[in-house]
Design a protein around this motif. Structure first.
Motif, PDB file in Angstrom:
ATOM      1  N   ILE A 182       0.832  -1.193   0.000  1.00  0.00           N
ATOM      2  CA  ILE A 182       0.000   0.000   0.000  1.00  0.00           C
ATOM      3  C   ILE A 182       0.871   1.249   0.000  1.00  0.00           C
ATOM      4  CG2 ILE A 182      -1.575   1.363   1.458  1.00  0.00           C
ATOM      5  CD1 ILE A 182      -3.001  -1.203   2.160  1.00  0.00           C
ATOM      6  N   ASP A 183       2.011   1.207   0.719  1.00  0.00           N
ATOM      7  CA  ASP A 183       2.884   2.380   0.751  1.00  0.00           C
ATOM      8  C   ASP A 183       3.689   2.539  -0.531  1.00  0.00           C
ATOM      9  OD1 ASP A 183       4.624   0.276   1.126  1.00  0.00           O
ATOM     10  OD2 ASP A 183       5.149   0.814   3.175  1.00  0.00           O
ATOM     11  N   HIS A 184       3.526   1.625  -1.501  1.00  0.00           N
ATOM     12  CA  HIS A 184       4.113   1.786  -2.826  1.00  0.00           C
ATOM     13  C   HIS A 184       3.076   2.319  -3.816  1.00  0.00           C
ATOM     14  CE1 HIS A 184       7.395  -1.394  -1.838  1.00  0.00           C
ATOM     15  NE2 HIS A 184       7.630  -0.223  -1.275  1.00  0.00           N
ATOM     16  N   GLN A 185       1.928   2.745  -3.276  1.00  0.00           N
ATOM     17  CA  GLN A 185       0.890   3.350  -4.098  1.00  0.00           C
ATOM     18  C   GLN A 185       1.072   4.868  -4.014  1.00  0.00           C
ATOM     19  OE1 GLN A 185      -3.433   3.618  -2.850  1.00  0.00           O
ATOM     20  NE2 GLN A 185      -3.601   1.965  -4.326  1.00  0.00           N
ATOM     21  N   VAL A 186       1.217   5.521  -5.149  1.00  0.00           N
ATOM     22  CA  VAL A 186       1.519   6.946  -5.158  1.00  0.00           C
ATOM     23  C   VAL A 186       0.567   7.669  -6.101  1.00  0.00           C
ATOM     24  CG1 VAL A 186       3.953   6.580  -4.635  1.00  0.00           C
ATOM     25  CG2 VAL A 186       3.216   6.668  -7.014  1.00  0.00           C
ATOM     26  N   LYS A 187       0.576   8.993  -5.998  1.00  0.00           N
ATOM     27  CA  LYS A 187      -0.190   9.808  -6.932  1.00  0.00           C
ATOM     28  C   LYS A 187       0.775  10.611  -7.789  1.00  0.00           C
ATOM     29  CE  LYS A 187      -4.901  10.455  -5.375  1.00  0.00           C
ATOM     30  NZ  LYS A 187      -5.945  11.451  -5.081  1.00  0.00           N
ATOM     31  N   ILE A 188       0.624  10.447  -9.104  1.00  0.00           N
ATOM     32  CA  ILE A 188       1.428  11.169 -10.074  1.00  0.00           C
ATOM     33  C   ILE A 188       0.494  12.024 -10.910  1.00  0.00           C
ATOM     34  CG2 ILE A 188       2.991  10.986 -12.044  1.00  0.00           C
ATOM     35  CD1 ILE A 188       4.322  10.043  -9.550  1.00  0.00           C
ATOM     36  N   ASN A 222       7.128  17.699  -7.377  1.00  0.00           N
ATOM     37  CA  ASN A 222       7.757  17.181  -8.591  1.00  0.00           C
ATOM     38  C   ASN A 222       8.113  15.712  -8.403  1.00  0.00           C
ATOM     39  OD1 ASN A 222       8.923  17.015 -11.114  1.00  0.00           O
ATOM     40  ND2 ASN A 222      10.875  17.901 -10.461  1.00  0.00           N
ATOM     41  N   LEU A 223       7.120  14.848  -8.570  1.00  0.00           N
ATOM     42  CA  LEU A 223       7.315  13.405  -8.441  1.00  0.00           C
ATOM     43  C   LEU A 223       7.510  12.798  -9.819  1.00  0.00           C
ATOM     44  CD1 LEU A 223       4.513  12.522  -5.844  1.00  0.00           C
ATOM     45  CD2 LEU A 223       6.913  12.996  -5.406  1.00  0.00           C
ATOM     46  N   GLN A 224       8.517  11.950  -9.945  1.00  0.00           N
ATOM     47  CA  GLN A 224       8.772  11.285 -11.217  1.00  0.00           C
ATOM     48  C   GLN A 224       9.057   9.811 -10.973  1.00  0.00           C
ATOM     49  OE1 GLN A 224      11.987  13.888 -12.544  1.00  0.00           O
ATOM     50  NE2 GLN A 224      10.647  14.807 -14.071  1.00  0.00           N
ATOM     51  N   PHE A 323       4.754  17.859 -20.391  1.00  0.00           N
ATOM     52  CA  PHE A 323       4.297  16.804 -19.477  1.00  0.00           C
ATOM     53  C   PHE A 323       5.266  15.626 -19.444  1.00  0.00           C
ATOM     54  CE2 PHE A 323       0.449  19.115 -20.667  1.00  0.00           C
ATOM     55  CZ  PHE A 323      -0.002  19.481 -19.410  1.00  0.00           C
ATOM     56  N   ASP A 324       5.943  15.342 -20.572  1.00  0.00           N
ATOM     57  CA  ASP A 324       6.926  14.262 -20.591  1.00  0.00           C
ATOM     58  C   ASP A 324       8.134  14.580 -19.713  1.00  0.00           C
ATOM     59  OD1 ASP A 324       5.348  12.812 -22.248  1.00  0.00           O
ATOM     60  OD2 ASP A 324       6.528  13.153 -24.073  1.00  0.00           O
ATOM     61  N   LEU A 325       8.376  15.866 -19.480  1.00  0.00           N
ATOM     62  CA  LEU A 325       9.489  16.281 -18.639  1.00  0.00           C
ATOM     63  C   LEU A 325       9.128  16.319 -17.156  1.00  0.00           C
ATOM     64  CD1 LEU A 325      10.961  19.185 -20.806  1.00  0.00           C
ATOM     65  CD2 LEU A 325      12.018  16.974 -20.378  1.00  0.00           C
ATOM     66  N   GLY A 326       7.903  15.880 -16.841  1.00  0.00           N
ATOM     67  CA  GLY A 326       7.473  15.873 -15.444  1.00  0.00           C
ATOM     68  C   GLY A 326       6.576  17.031 -15.092  1.00  0.00           C
ATOM     69  N   GLY A 327       6.192  17.834 -16.069  1.00  0.00           N
ATOM     70  CA  GLY A 327       5.310  18.970 -15.793  1.00  0.00           C
ATOM     71  C   GLY A 327       3.874  18.544 -15.572  1.00  0.00           C
ATOM     72  N   LEU A 328       3.112  19.408 -14.931  1.00  0.00           N
ATOM     73  CA  LEU A 328       1.699  19.187 -14.744  1.00  0.00           C
ATOM     74  C   LEU A 328       1.005  20.541 -14.778  1.00  0.00           C
ATOM     75  CD1 LEU A 328       1.000  18.559 -10.994  1.00  0.00           C
ATOM     76  CD2 LEU A 328       3.311  18.716 -11.870  1.00  0.00           C
TER      77      LEU A 328
END
Length: 332
Positions: A182-188, A222-224, A323-328
């Motif tokens: 469960i702690d390997h579940q993240v929001k990107i 900035n999560l990648q 977005f491919d560079l990590g932008g949102l």
């Protein structure tokens, strides 16, 4: 030594397979071994099939369980190779005098196919953590579902459920599929991502032997995703090859920004992957499908400088996608 049962974590199982594969056939024989048991971490169908190709007469028991419930609580018996479309190796059904539940955050039982937390009750469940009442209260909770388990327990033992912190789901045949922590579940970028699901799909690539996917965080917003890959062949797959392979199976927000190729994954003393020892990506510019093309004029240079500061990447090319560079969309 006439050993009849061996239990290994998948990392050691992989090493054993590599060793036996390199031996002449007459030296591979294991005439006394009846069972190969695997536990501790997930194992890929490819490794199972490789074992059964060499030792078709030695069955595999894929076991699952936490120390808090006396170790193994499920087993799945494999006696024939999996088909090409098999994504994971099930962890099986509850062992005797144990009951397993898949529940949601409100402790409600979930139907077949719905992912949730794996929980266990029965004779194997411990009483709690030594001198840690808070952790005990959070993980060992009264069983709300039925009184049937009381027959399993001594009179002085409460009927408890241990919440494993692992994700799983019931399969239609009554077995359980393990889906990771469960702690390997993240929001990107606002999407919920199961890191174990990305690992499962990458392992389907014929040139991938082992893989771990983690979140790399330079800043709070900035999560990648970073995939650490060990190749199974001398010809190491290219980054673009792995990205293209995943894009056929997963949405864009689940495609890792970085792919780091390693000779071996770092292991803890237990034989499990030591995620904390994984190296950081050595380049803050994610690997992209398009080649880097430098800015050609002052306006393009100014835009590239802005993106570099906002996205914290070393260089930005004119063909790059935000977005491919990590932008949102919330980046300012």
């Amino acid at each position: 030594e006439e050993i009849t049962v061996v239990e290994l974590v998948p990392a050691l199982f992989t090493s054993l397979l590599e060793y036996t594969s390199g031996l002449p056939k007459y030296e591979r024989s294991l005439p006394n071994l009846k069972w190969m048991m695997l536990s501790g971490e997930s194992v890929s169908p490819k490794l199972i099939n490789k074992w059964l190709d060499i030792y078709p007469h030695i069955k595999i028991a894929n076991a699952y369980g936490p120390s808090e419930a006396a170790d193994d609580i499920t087993q799945f018996i494999v006696d024939k190779p999996f088909g090409d479309n098999q994504r994971t190796v099930p962890i099986g059904k509850p062992l005797a005098n144990l009951n397993l539940y898949i529940i949601d955050e409100e402790m409600r039982l979930l139907p077949i196919g719905a992912p949730g937390e794996i929980c266990v009750s029965g004779i194997g469940v411990g009483a709690g953590y030594w001198k840690n009442e808070e952790k005990t209260r959070n993980s060992f909770v009264p069983n709300p579902f039925t009184d049937a388990r009381k027959n399993f327990l001594p009179e002085n033992r409460r009927d408890l459920i241990y919440k494993t912190g692992d994700l799983g789901r019931w399969l239609a045949d009554g077995n359980i599929e393990f889906l990771g922590r469960i702690d390997h579940q993240v929001k990107i970028r606002g999407f919920r991502v199961e890191l174990g699901e990305i690992e499962t799909f990458l392992l389907q690539h014929q040139a991938v032997k082992e893989v771990v996917v983690v979140v790399h965080q330079e800043e709070a917003d900035n999560l990648q995703l970073v995939a650490y890959v060990v190749a199974s062949t001398e010809a190491v797959p290219s980054i673009n090859e792995l990205r293209s392979f995943l894009k056929e199976k997963l949405p864009d927000h689940m495609i890792p920004s970085f792919f780091v190729m390693l000779e071996n994954l770092p292991l803890a003393p237990s034989g499990k992957v030591d995620r904390k020892a994984l190296p950081k990506p050595d380049n803050l510019r994610p690997e992209l499908d398009t080649a880097y093309v430098s800015p050609r004029n002052e306006i393009e240079r100014k835009v590239a400088d802005i993106w570099q500061k906002v996205l914290n990447v070393e260089k930005v090319g004119i063909q790059d996608i935000f977005f491919d560079l990590g932008g949102l969309s919330l980046k300012v």
